[in-house]
Design a protein around this motif. Structure first.
Motif, PDB file in Angstrom:
ATOM      1  N   ILE A 294      24.613 -17.745  16.546  1.00  0.00           N
ATOM      2  CA  ILE A 294      23.912 -16.524  16.160  1.00  0.00           C
ATOM      3  C   ILE A 294      24.498 -16.030  14.841  1.00  0.00           C
ATOM      4  N   VAL A 295      23.705 -16.081  13.797  1.00  0.00           N
ATOM      5  CA  VAL A 295      24.134 -15.612  12.483  1.00  0.00           C
ATOM      6  C   VAL A 295      23.571 -14.209  12.281  1.00  0.00           C
ATOM      7  N   ALA A 296      24.440 -13.224  12.270  1.00  0.00           N
ATOM      8  CA  ALA A 296      24.003 -11.832  12.168  1.00  0.00           C
ATOM      9  C   ALA A 296      25.008 -11.054  11.333  1.00  0.00           C
ATOM     10  N   PRO A 297      24.988 -11.237  10.010  1.00  0.00           N
ATOM     11  CA  PRO A 297      26.000 -10.616   9.150  1.00  0.00           C
ATOM     12  C   PRO A 297      25.966  -9.097   9.159  1.00  0.00           C
ATOM     13  N   LYS A 298      24.828  -8.513   9.499  1.00  0.00           N
ATOM     14  CA  LYS A 298      24.730  -7.056   9.495  1.00  0.00           C
ATOM     15  C   LYS A 298      24.715  -6.479  10.911  1.00  0.00           C
ATOM     16  N   ALA A 299      25.113  -7.271  11.874  1.00  0.00           N
ATOM     17  CA  ALA A 299      25.115  -6.816  13.265  1.00  0.00           C
ATOM     18  C   ALA A 299      26.408  -6.065  13.583  1.00  0.00           C
ATOM     19  N   VAL A 300      26.365  -5.288  14.642  1.00  0.00           N
ATOM     20  CA  VAL A 300      27.541  -4.619  15.201  1.00  0.00           C
ATOM     21  C   VAL A 300      27.888  -5.325  16.500  1.00  0.00           C
TER      22      VAL A 300
ATOM     23  N   ARG B  40      28.127   5.895  15.893  1.00  0.00           N
ATOM     24  CA  ARG B  40      27.731   6.317  14.545  1.00  0.00           C
ATOM     25  C   ARG B  40      27.262   5.125  13.712  1.00  0.00           C
ATOM     26  N   GLN B  41      27.896   3.968  13.918  1.00  0.00           N
ATOM     27  CA  GLN B  41      27.440   2.772  13.211  1.00  0.00           C
ATOM     28  C   GLN B  41      26.045   2.360  13.657  1.00  0.00           C
ATOM     29  N   LEU B  42      25.763   2.571  14.927  1.00  0.00           N
ATOM     30  CA  LEU B  42      24.462   2.169  15.446  1.00  0.00           C
ATOM     31  C   LEU B  42      23.330   2.977  14.833  1.00  0.00           C
ATOM     32  N   GLN B  43      23.650   4.126  14.241  1.00  0.00           N
ATOM     33  CA  GLN B  43      22.612   4.947  13.623  1.00  0.00           C
ATOM     34  C   GLN B  43      22.168   4.403  12.267  1.00  0.00           C
ATOM     35  N   GLY B  44      22.906   3.410  11.767  1.00  0.00           N
ATOM     36  CA  GLY B  44      22.565   2.816  10.479  1.00  0.00           C
ATOM     37  C   GLY B  44      23.311   3.482   9.331  1.00  0.00           C
ATOM     38  N   TYR B  45      23.605   2.708   8.300  1.00  0.00           N
ATOM     39  CA  TYR B  45      24.280   3.224   7.121  1.00  0.00           C
ATOM     40  C   TYR B  45      24.087   2.224   5.979  1.00  0.00           C
ATOM     41  N   ARG B  46      24.023   2.747   4.783  1.00  0.00           N
ATOM     42  CA  ARG B  46      23.799   1.934   3.588  1.00  0.00           C
ATOM     43  C   ARG B  46      22.629   0.982   3.816  1.00  0.00           C
ATOM     44  N   ASP B  47      22.895  -0.340   3.777  1.00  0.00           N
ATOM     45  CA  ASP B  47      21.791  -1.279   3.956  1.00  0.00           C
ATOM     46  C   ASP B  47      21.652  -1.733   5.405  1.00  0.00           C
ATOM     47  N   ARG B  48      22.330  -1.055   6.327  1.00  0.00           N
ATOM     48  CA  ARG B  48      22.239  -1.409   7.754  1.00  0.00           C
ATOM     49  C   ARG B  48      21.185  -0.538   8.428  1.00  0.00           C
ATOM     50  N   ARG B  49      20.169  -1.180   8.959  1.00  0.00           N
ATOM     51  CA  ARG B  49      19.132  -0.430   9.667  1.00  0.00           C
ATOM     52  C   ARG B  49      19.645   0.016  11.032  1.00  0.00           C
ATOM     53  N   PRO B  50      19.152   1.133  11.548  1.00  0.00           N
ATOM     54  CA  PRO B  50      19.648   1.624  12.845  1.00  0.00           C
ATOM     55  C   PRO B  50      19.266   0.706  13.995  1.00  0.00           C
TER      56      PRO B  50
ATOM     57  N   ASP C  63      18.180   0.056  17.884  1.00  0.00           N
ATOM     58  CA  ASP C  63      17.333   0.739  18.873  1.00  0.00           C
ATOM     59  C   ASP C  63      18.207   1.130  20.064  1.00  0.00           C
ATOM     60  N   VAL C  64      18.707   2.361  20.037  1.00  0.00           N
ATOM     61  CA  VAL C  64      19.629   2.823  21.079  1.00  0.00           C
ATOM     62  C   VAL C  64      18.923   2.920  22.429  1.00  0.00           C
ATOM     63  N   ASP C  65      17.628   3.206  22.440  1.00  0.00           N
ATOM     64  CA  ASP C  65      16.898   3.270  23.711  1.00  0.00           C
ATOM     65  C   ASP C  65      16.908   1.905  24.397  1.00  0.00           C
ATOM     66  N   ARG C  66      16.691   0.831  23.620  1.00  0.00           N
ATOM     67  CA  ARG C  66      16.731  -0.519  24.206  1.00  0.00           C
ATOM     68  C   ARG C  66      18.134  -0.842  24.699  1.00  0.00           C
ATOM     69  N   LEU C  67      19.143  -0.423  23.952  1.00  0.00           N
ATOM     70  CA  LEU C  67      20.523  -0.650  24.374  1.00  0.00           C
ATOM     71  C   LEU C  67      20.816   0.094  25.668  1.00  0.00           C
TER      72      LEU C  67
ATOM     73  N   GLU D 274      21.546  -5.601  16.495  1.00  0.00           N
ATOM     74  CA  GLU D 274      20.871  -5.508  15.206  1.00  0.00           C
ATOM     75  C   GLU D 274      19.659  -4.600  15.362  1.00  0.00           C
ATOM     76  N   ALA D 275      19.024  -4.306  14.232  1.00  0.00           N
ATOM     77  CA  ALA D 275      17.881  -3.399  14.268  1.00  0.00           C
ATOM     78  C   ALA D 275      16.768  -3.926  15.157  1.00  0.00           C
ATOM     79  N   ASP D 276      16.550  -5.244  15.131  1.00  0.00           N
ATOM     80  CA  ASP D 276      15.435  -5.811  15.883  1.00  0.00           C
ATOM     81  C   ASP D 276      15.883  -6.803  16.948  1.00  0.00           C
ATOM     82  N   ARG D 277      17.172  -6.806  17.277  1.00  0.00           N
ATOM     83  CA  ARG D 277      17.633  -7.776  18.275  1.00  0.00           C
ATOM     84  C   ARG D 277      18.899  -7.263  18.967  1.00  0.00           C
ATOM     85  N   LEU D 278      18.931  -7.407  20.290  1.00  0.00           N
ATOM     86  CA  LEU D 278      20.120  -7.148  21.104  1.00  0.00           C
ATOM     87  C   LEU D 278      20.350  -8.401  21.947  1.00  0.00           C
ATOM     88  N   THR D 279      21.475  -9.057  21.752  1.00  0.00           N
ATOM     89  CA  THR D 279      21.704 -10.344  22.412  1.00  0.00           C
ATOM     90  C   THR D 279      23.148 -10.467  22.864  1.00  0.00           C
TER      91      THR D 279
END
Length: 905
Positions: free
Chosen positions: A589-595, A649-659, A661-665, A693-698
């Motif tokens: 899984i390549v996700a450089p902008k993931a948390v 707070r990171q999950l809310q997004g910052y700079r080029d990181r999209r928020p 989906d906390v509801d899905r989490l 990630e913004a469009d994926r939780l894995t």
């Protein structure tokens, strides 16, 4: 156990002290002296070696009492305790406060023997090793405390006698009184849960204070604590916050769930207010008693000392409050009233020479500011202005505000220095006055925490899992296979199967025994994925990276084969003798902008399964960013669990990181909690990392361990180790009515609030009156929340739903004594559905439930004019009895032990 079984502890008619003595400085002599205040005609002494104490005759044995007693206080040597308890039982005394210490523990001990005798004779025991009981409103002091408490409205329940004596000293110095004080000691019988239940219903008790060191029955404690916290503040001190005996962790999750942290999350779930010491406990109790509510946490500070104001402002922020921003109108008013050098902001610095007029003007202006929720007023003593006059000005300003439009906006005072009359000034006005700015802010934030706890206890969650049905059978089969193989851990492929059954996304996995098999499997996987990961497969290696057991970014079958040989060799070298099953292959899984997150469940020895969520990755323990929660979770609890971490707070997004989906989490966390609740064989789950990630939780990696000898999986039996009884899935079923219509009957859920409102809208005013015995006008959140948010440990409510549209057609509920045994029912059917047999079907359902839960009797009250309900009760075997005090009411009762199914044959 019915709460009435505790009555003689709190309202005894006559008390006998066994072990009374006149020997100076002995426990028996102090008890005798303290009990004398209860009234010499209401006490009796027993000691075969003493004939008289202070003019009161002493009897040689309990059997020699001329007048029976209903409460015994026992202070005899350890070797005499078993015989004395037998005497008490033979005399018909069913309640005992046992002071005696040194009974030992474990099999064969005097403690075990005494407990057996008490249970055989039906004796309720407070203690042993108890410092006693005080009920000041009735003058009962059945303790060996050197100081008697004065009557008041605080209840204090403690596991420690010495701490209780310290609390009495503290209370005496501060003029605080009590409705009751109970020291549990070893608590072989009466424990925190029953004390909480009693004081929650006691009209003389305004707040309950607890000192505890440990909890034995987490479910009973939390059930009682949640019920008590809904009705009045419950403040708790937990000793041993930094106990060294934390268990060794079996996983990252276990390492993060510290012992005290679990207590903390349990108190939070129950709505209790935790404090660190006696000063904080009584400050919180005083504040909560004088200020019933607060609307927010925007705090303004008024002070004549700049340093004290800054310290208070810092403390507000430290404790999670907000410094209020003063409005333009407020600033203008203050400009007119204060000298030019005032601070022109919050804190409002009145300058060191501030006299009473400045305090009055500032207090009026700040209280009137709509952006201020509460005020801390501070006075530092100076020779220029008496503190008492400043206090009087503040009191007058508060009184003016309350006369105008009192909206619950509190003010707490912090008056430093000697008391020149200011303390009584505030006391008469019922304004809390603390001795330090820190204490005032902490008292104010206790109000905030209490308001937040009350809101959380009654919040209605979104029904985000509506329609979700996990594959329970599939999950149960995975667990059963492992246990049949005598394995207490799941293979990687089984973990994927388990999580997938509950809709928790996880990367696929293939297992390979050696490098040859790994190469063959890699060729298949690389057709769909750019690169792979190889991980060591061993039940004995918890953290794979610790032994070099992970290889990343492998893009050819040959690279996968070589990596397999390398990780196996490294694992064998690092951990000689461990079991190695080969490796597992995963898509990279390549996700450089993931948390990277962690989510998991571990087993606490006291509270059972505990959920952990926070920042994940290999450095998870070092980062130590985590929050805990007790399952089960609803949508609100899951979102709160996420919000209590720094990573939120990171999950809310910052700079080029999209928020993210906390509801899905939150849904993933709910499903994880449901998985554990429905499968008691699961001991630990470790999902780390969970890539967000913004469009994926894995889930990228996961570990599941099991426990042997657990109940069957699949939701058929509620989890025995959960400290909060979960939603009872086993009571969901379709019921056929006589007209052939099928309805879906299930236990009520908090998410049903909307259904109840729609249901009541389709009931006539007359039917509502027959159900609630009065006209119902307020159908707001508070009213409906009491119907939908129940504790399955002590109540049940079933709703009948239309299978096609989910509308509520009827409902039935049963509220029992906290220990079961006797329960009161109520049933209602939508007005347009009367006569179709739904009411009878719901009554049969609640009778069946009451039998399963071992209720002995259910009863209710029916208006005499409600003939249809009375006829149904008669047909179901209820006994109908007119209420002698209210002729318009018929009491109905069903003895569940009378027939096989609760109906007349």
């Amino acid at each position: 156990m019915s709460l009435q079984s505790l009555d003689p502890f709190f309202r005894p008619k006559r008390v006998v002290l066994i072990g009374a003595t006149a020997r100076p400085n002995s426990v028996g002599s102090v008890l005798a002296r303290n009990l004398a205040a209860f009234g010499r005609d209401r006490i009796a002494f027993v000691n075969p070696f003493v004939s008289e104490i202070d003019g009161v005759a002493v009897h040689p044995s309990v059997a020699d009492l001329a007048v029976p007693a209903d409460l015994a206080v026992v202070a005899v040597p350890p070797e005499a305790i078993v015989g004395v308890m037998e005497e008490i039982g033979a005399a018909g005394i069913r309640h005992a406060v046992v002071i005696t210490t040194g009974l030992g523990h474990g099999p064969g001990s005097l403690l075990e023997a005494m407990t057996a005798v008490a249970r055989h004779n039906g004796i309720r025991v407070l203690g042993p090793n108890s410092a006693g009981l005080q009920i000041p409103p009735i003058g009962l002091n059945a303790s060996f405390a050197q100081r008697a408490a004065v009557p008041g409205d605080l209840a204090f329940v403690s596991q420690s006698g010495t701490l209780t004596h310290a609390a009495l000293d503290w209370a005496a110095r501060h003029g605080i009184g009590f409705s009751g004080i109970a020291v549990l000691g070893d608590a072989v019988d009466v424990d925190f849960d029953e004390m909480l239940d009693h004081f929650a219903l006691d009209h003389r008790t305004r707040a309950i204070l607890l000192y505890l060191e440990s909890i034995r029955d987490a479910r009973a404690f939390l059930s009682a604590a949640r019920a008590a916290a809904r009705s009045k503040p419950v403040v708790v001190i937990k000793a041993g916050r930094h106990a060294a005996g934390a268990r060794a962790a079996r996983s990252h999750t276990g390492a993060l769930a510290g012992v005290d942290a679990v207590y903390d999350c349990a108190f939070r779930r129950a709505g209790l207010l935790r404090v660190a010491d006696l000063d904080e406990m009584f400050a919180a109790a005083e504040t909560l008693s004088l200020v019933p509510r607060i609307q927010g946490k925007r705090i303004a500070v008024i002070t004549n000392g700049g340093g004290a104001g800054v310290l208070a402002a810092d403390r507000v922020v430290d404790l999670g409050g907000e410094l209020a921003t003063l409005g333009d109108d407020t600033l203008a008013s203050l400009d007119l009233a204060l000298p030019p050098g005032w601070s022109r902001g919050n804190p409002v610095d009145l300058i060191g020479n501030a006299a009473a007029d400045r305090y009055g003007a500032a207090t009026r202006a700040v209280l009137a500011d709509s952006g201020v929720d509460a005020v801390v007023a501070i006075n530092c003593p100076t020779p220029l202005a008496p503190s008492r006059l400043a206090a009087e000005a503040v009191v007058e300003a508060v009184a003016d505000y309350r006369r105008g439009r009192y909206d619950g906006k509190p003010l707490i005072a912090a008056w430093l220095g000697e008391d020149d009359g200011w303390n009584s000034t505030f006391a008469r006005a019922r304004i809390p006055a603390l001795e330090t700015p820190h204490g005032a802010v902490e008292g104010l934030m206790q109000l905030v925490r209490h308001a937040e706890a009350q809101a959380a206890l009654t919040a209605t969650p979104a029904d985000v899992l509506a329609g979700f049905s996990p594959d329970r059978a599939r999950a149960a089969a995975v667990i059963a296979t492992a246990l049949a193989d005598n394995r207490l851990w799941l293979k990687a492929s089984e973990v994927v199967e388990l999580l997938t059954a509950y809709g928790i996304p996880i990367v696929p996995v293939l297992a390979a025994a050696d490098s040859g098999e790994a190469r063959r499997l890699a060729a298949r996987l690389l057709a769909e994925h750019r690169s792979l990961v190889v991980k060591i497969a061993s039940p004995d290696i918890v953290h794979k990276s610790d032994v070099g057991g992970v290889e990343l970014e492998l893009s050819t079958p040959e690279a996968v084969g070589a990596a397999t040989d390398e990780v196996i060799a490294r694992a064998k070298a690092a951990r000689p003798g461990v079991r190695i099953d080969g490796v597992t292959l995963h898509p990279m899984i390549v996700a450089p902008k993931a948390v990277e997150l962690i989510a998991g469940v571990t087993d606490d020895p006291i509270f059972g399964p505990v959920m952990v969520f926070g920042r994940g990755g290999t450095a998870v323990e070092v980062i130590n960013d985590r929050a805990l929660a007790l399952p089960p979770l609803d949508a609100n609890l899951a979102r709160d669990l996420i919000a209590r971490t720094r990573v939120a707070r990171q999950l809310q997004g910052y700079r080029d990181r999209r928020p993210v989906d906390v509801d899905r989490l939150a849904i993933i966390l709910q499903r994880l909690a449901q998985l554990v609740a429905e499968h008691p064989a699961i001991a630990d789950i470790d999902l780390n990392p969970l890539i967000a990630e913004a469009d994926r939780l894995t889930v990228v990696d996961a570990r599941v361990t099991l426990v042997a000898d657990s109940p069957a999986s699949g939701g058929a039996v509620h989890h025995p180790r959960l400290s909060i009884r979960p939603y009872p899935t086993e009571w969901e079923e379709f019921i056929a009515l006589p007209n052939g219509r099928s309805v879906f009957v299930r236990p009520v859920r908090p998410e049903d609030e909307g259904r109840y409102l729609a249901f009541f809208s389709k009931m006539t005013a007359e039917d509502m009156r027959l159900r609630f015995f009065q006209r119902v006008h307020d159908l707001g959140h508070a009213f409906v929340a009491r119907l939908t948010q129940i504790d399955y440990s002590r109540a049940m409510a079933f709703v009948a739903l239309d299978p096609e549209n989910g509308e509520m057609l009827g409902g039935v509920r049963l509220h029992g004594d906290p220990g079961g045994g006797d329960g009161e029912y109520a049933v209602s059917v939508r007005s347009d559905l009367k006569g179709v047999g739904l009411g009878r079907a719901l009554m049969m359902q609640i009778i069946r439930y009451a039998r399963r839960e071992r209720y002995g009797r259910i009863h209710g009250e029916v208006l005499a004019e409600n003939r249809q309900m009375l006829r149904m009760c008669e047909r179901l075997g209820f006994r109908l009895t007119p209420d002698p005090d209210s002729p318009e009411i018929i009491k109905v009762a069903l003895d569940l032990r009378s027939t096989a199914d609760g109906t007349k044959v």
